[in-house]
Design a protein around this motif. Structure first.
Motif, mmCIF file in Angstrom:
data_model
loop_
_atom_site.group_PDB
_atom_site.id
_atom_site.type_symbol
_atom_site.label_atom_id
_atom_site.label_comp_id
_atom_site.label_asym_id
_atom_site.label_seq_id
_atom_site.Cartn_x
_atom_site.Cartn_y
_atom_site.Cartn_z
ATOM 1 N N MET A 1 12.313 -11.465 13.973
ATOM 2 C CA MET A 1 11.792 -12.014 15.111
ATOM 3 C C MET A 1 11.207 -10.234 15.680
ATOM 4 N N ALA A 2 9.476 -10.063 16.448
ATOM 5 C CA ALA A 2 9.286 -9.321 16.268
ATOM 6 C C ALA A 2 9.540 -8.719 17.518
ATOM 7 N N ARG A 3 9.615 -7.281 17.073
ATOM 8 C CA ARG A 3 10.283 -5.840 17.580
ATOM 9 C C ARG A 3 9.476 -5.708 19.219
ATOM 10 N N VAL A 4 10.218 -5.666 20.001
ATOM 11 C CA VAL A 4 10.033 -5.700 21.352
ATOM 12 C C VAL A 4 9.935 -3.934 21.954
ATOM 13 N N LYS A 5 8.552 -4.167 22.330
ATOM 14 C CA LYS A 5 8.595 -2.564 22.510
ATOM 15 C C LYS A 5 8.648 -1.870 24.258
ATOM 16 N N MET A 6 9.500 -1.608 25.015
ATOM 17 C CA MET A 6 9.938 -1.963 26.167
ATOM 18 C C MET A 6 9.519 -0.280 26.459
ATOM 19 N N LEU A 7 9.093 0.088 27.847
ATOM 20 C CA LEU A 7 8.834 1.233 28.522
ATOM 21 C C LEU A 7 9.897 0.863 30.191
ATOM 22 N N LEU A 8 11.324 1.703 29.446
ATOM 23 C CA LEU A 8 12.134 1.762 30.744
ATOM 24 C C LEU A 8 11.243 3.260 32.072
ATOM 25 N N VAL A 9 11.786 2.718 32.804
ATOM 26 C CA VAL A 9 11.028 3.893 34.144
ATOM 27 C C VAL A 9 12.184 4.220 35.153
ATOM 28 N N GLU A 10 13.586 4.993 35.106
ATOM 29 C CA GLU A 10 14.744 4.814 35.367
ATOM 30 C C GLU A 10 14.639 6.364 35.351
ATOM 31 N N ASP A 11 14.949 6.511 36.985
ATOM 32 C CA ASP A 11 14.963 8.553 37.413
ATOM 33 C C ASP A 11 16.661 8.427 37.183
ATOM 34 N N ASP A 12 17.893 7.475 37.067
ATOM 35 C CA ASP A 12 19.851 7.081 37.189
ATOM 36 C C ASP A 12 20.010 7.761 35.449
ATOM 37 N N ALA A 13 19.556 9.404 35.445
ATOM 38 C CA ALA A 13 20.613 9.642 33.797
ATOM 39 C C ALA A 13 21.417 8.601 33.101
ATOM 40 N N ALA A 14 22.015 7.889 34.148
ATOM 41 C CA ALA A 14 23.690 7.161 33.846
ATOM 42 C C ALA A 14 22.689 6.195 33.168
ATOM 43 N N LEU A 15 22.749 5.373 34.607
ATOM 44 C CA LEU A 15 21.837 3.815 33.797
ATOM 45 C C LEU A 15 20.897 3.757 33.122
ATOM 46 N N ALA A 16 20.195 4.828 32.888
ATOM 47 C CA ALA A 16 19.064 4.472 31.719
ATOM 48 C C ALA A 16 20.270 4.873 30.378
ATOM 49 N N GLU A 17 21.122 5.286 30.139
ATOM 50 C CA GLU A 17 21.031 5.794 29.101
ATOM 51 C C GLU A 17 22.232 4.234 29.024
ATOM 52 N N LEU A 18 22.327 3.772 29.116
ATOM 53 C CA LEU A 18 23.847 2.740 29.368
ATOM 54 C C LEU A 18 22.035 1.432 29.239
ATOM 55 N N LEU A 19 21.077 1.587 29.374
ATOM 56 C CA LEU A 19 20.143 0.775 29.286
ATOM 57 C C LEU A 19 19.358 0.620 27.984
ATOM 58 N N VAL A 20 19.183 1.710 27.814
ATOM 59 C CA VAL A 20 18.810 1.851 26.365
ATOM 60 C C VAL A 20 19.861 1.837 25.340
ATOM 61 N N TYR A 21 21.160 2.256 25.323
ATOM 62 C CA TYR A 21 22.061 1.433 24.623
ATOM 63 C C TYR A 21 21.453 -0.003 24.871
ATOM 64 N N HIS A 22 22.301 -0.598 25.102
ATOM 65 C CA HIS A 22 22.009 -2.023 25.389
ATOM 66 C C HIS A 22 20.845 -2.353 24.875
ATOM 67 N N PHE A 23 19.586 -2.573 24.753
ATOM 68 C CA PHE A 23 18.409 -2.881 24.800
ATOM 69 C C PHE A 23 18.669 -2.463 22.809
ATOM 70 N N LYS A 24 18.774 -1.368 22.069
ATOM 71 C CA LYS A 24 18.111 -1.166 21.190
ATOM 72 C C LYS A 24 19.090 -2.104 20.616
ATOM 73 N N ARG A 25 20.661 -1.904 21.282
ATOM 74 C CA ARG A 25 21.595 -3.297 20.648
ATOM 75 C C ARG A 25 20.834 -4.392 19.866
ATOM 76 N N GLU A 26 19.760 -4.770 20.987
ATOM 77 C CA GLU A 26 19.435 -6.193 20.680
ATOM 78 C C GLU A 26 17.847 -5.571 19.871
ATOM 79 N N ASP A 27 17.730 -4.798 19.899
ATOM 80 C CA ASP A 27 16.543 -4.695 18.366
ATOM 81 C C ASP A 27 15.309 -4.093 19.309
ATOM 82 N N PHE A 28 15.399 -3.721 20.650
ATOM 83 C CA PHE A 28 14.204 -3.329 21.418
ATOM 84 C C PHE A 28 13.861 -1.413 21.101
ATOM 85 N N GLU A 29 12.888 -1.674 20.753
ATOM 86 C CA GLU A 29 12.606 -0.717 20.615
ATOM 87 C C GLU A 29 11.916 0.224 21.532
#
Length: 230
Positions: A1-29
Motif C-alpha cells: 500500500m502506498a504510504r499516505v502523506k498527511m498534513l494535520l493542522v490542529e492547535d489542541d496539543a493533546a488531540l494532535a498528539e493522539l491523532l499523530v499516534y493513531h495515524f502513524k500506527r496506520e502507516d501514515f506519514e
C-alpha cells in the motif's frame, strides 16, 4: 500500500498528539502544525495526500487555510477534512462550500476518524487505498514490485519504478523536476534536477518499447505528467 502523506493542522496539543499516534500506527506519514500560515508553507514544500484541518487554529482560520489550499496549484485537488466543535448546519455547509471534502464534529473517536479518512481516500484518491495501481494499459503491483503494460511484464530499475509509482498515484498531474526530486529522491537529496530527465528517458524507453504510445507528457517549462494525451 502506498504510504499516505498527511498534513494535520490542529492547535489542541493533546488531540494532535493522539491523532499523530493513531495515524502513524496506520502507516501514515504525518506532518503536524498548530498554525495556519505554517500549514500553507508545509503544503507548498511537500504536497500532502490528505489534509486534516481544524476550524479554529493559530494564525489564519481553518476556513481561510482551506480556501487558500484550494487556490494553490499544488493542493487544489488534495482532499481536506475539517475538524471542529461547531456542529451547526450553517457551519458545515460553509466548510463544504469553501472546499472541504468532509466534516467531522468533535468529540470523535480516533478510530472513527481513521475510518473517515480511509473512506475519503477511497473516494477521491483510490490509488492510495490499495496495492494495485493502474492507468490506461499500465498496471503496477506495489507489493510484488511488478509492472505490466498490455499484460506484458516491463522490467524497471528501482528509481524508474518509484518514478512510475508516483505518476500512477497522481495521473494527469504535472510535476516539475524539483517536485519529482522531492517525491522520488527525497528532500535531502543532492541530485541535480536534470537527473530527472535521464530517468524519465529510461522510464519512457522501458514502458514504450518501440511501438507503444508514449503516455508520459512533457509540458514545456512545467515538467512531466502521466497522460494518455501525450
Amino acid at each position: 500500500m502506498a504510504r499516505v502523506k498527511m498534513l494535520l493542522v490542529e492547535d489542541d496539543a493533546a488531540l494532535a498528539e493522539l491523532l499523530v499516534y493513531h495515524f502513524k500506527r496506520e502507516d501514515f506519514e504525518v506532518k503536524q502544525t498548530p498554525d495556519g500560515e505554517e500549514a500553507l508553507l508545509l503544503a507548498k514544500e511537500q504536497t500532502p495526500d490528505i489534509v486534516l484541518l481544524d476550524w479554529m487554529v493559530e494564525g489564519l482560520s481553518g476556513i481561510e487555510v482551506c480556501r487558500r489550499l484550494r487556490r494553490m496549484p499544488e493542493t487544489q485537488n488534495v482532499p481536506i477534512i475539517m475538524l471542529t466543535a461547531r456542529g451547526e448546519e450553517e457551519d458545515r455547509v460553509r466548510g463544504l462550500e469553501t472546499g472541504a471534502d468532509d466534516y467531522v464534529t468533535k468529540p470523535f473517536s480516533p478510530r472513527e476518524l481513521v475510518a473517515r479518512v480511509g473512506a475519503v481516500l477511497r473516494r477521491v484518491r483510490p490509488a492510495l487505498a490499495g496495492e494495485q495501481l493502474s492507468y490506461a494499459d499500465i498496471e503496477m503491483d506495489t507489493v510484488g514490485h511488478k509492472v505490466r503494460r498490455s499484460g506484458e511484464v516491463i522490467p524497471l530499475g528501482p528509481t524508474e519504478f518509484r518514478l512510475l509509482k508516483h505518476f500512477l498515484e497522481h495521473p494527469g498531474w504535472v510535476f516539475s523536476r524539483e517536485r519529482l526530486l522531492d517525491a522520488v529522491w527525497g528532500h535531502d537529496s543532492d541530485i541535480e534536477s536534470r537527473t530527472v530527465d535521464v530517468h524519465i528517458r529510461r522510464l519512457r524507453k522501458a514502458i514504450n518499447g518501440t511501438d507503444r504510445p508514449d503516455i508520459i507528457r512533457t509540458v514545456r517549462s512545467a515538467g512531466y505528467a502521466l497522460d494518455t494525451g501525450a
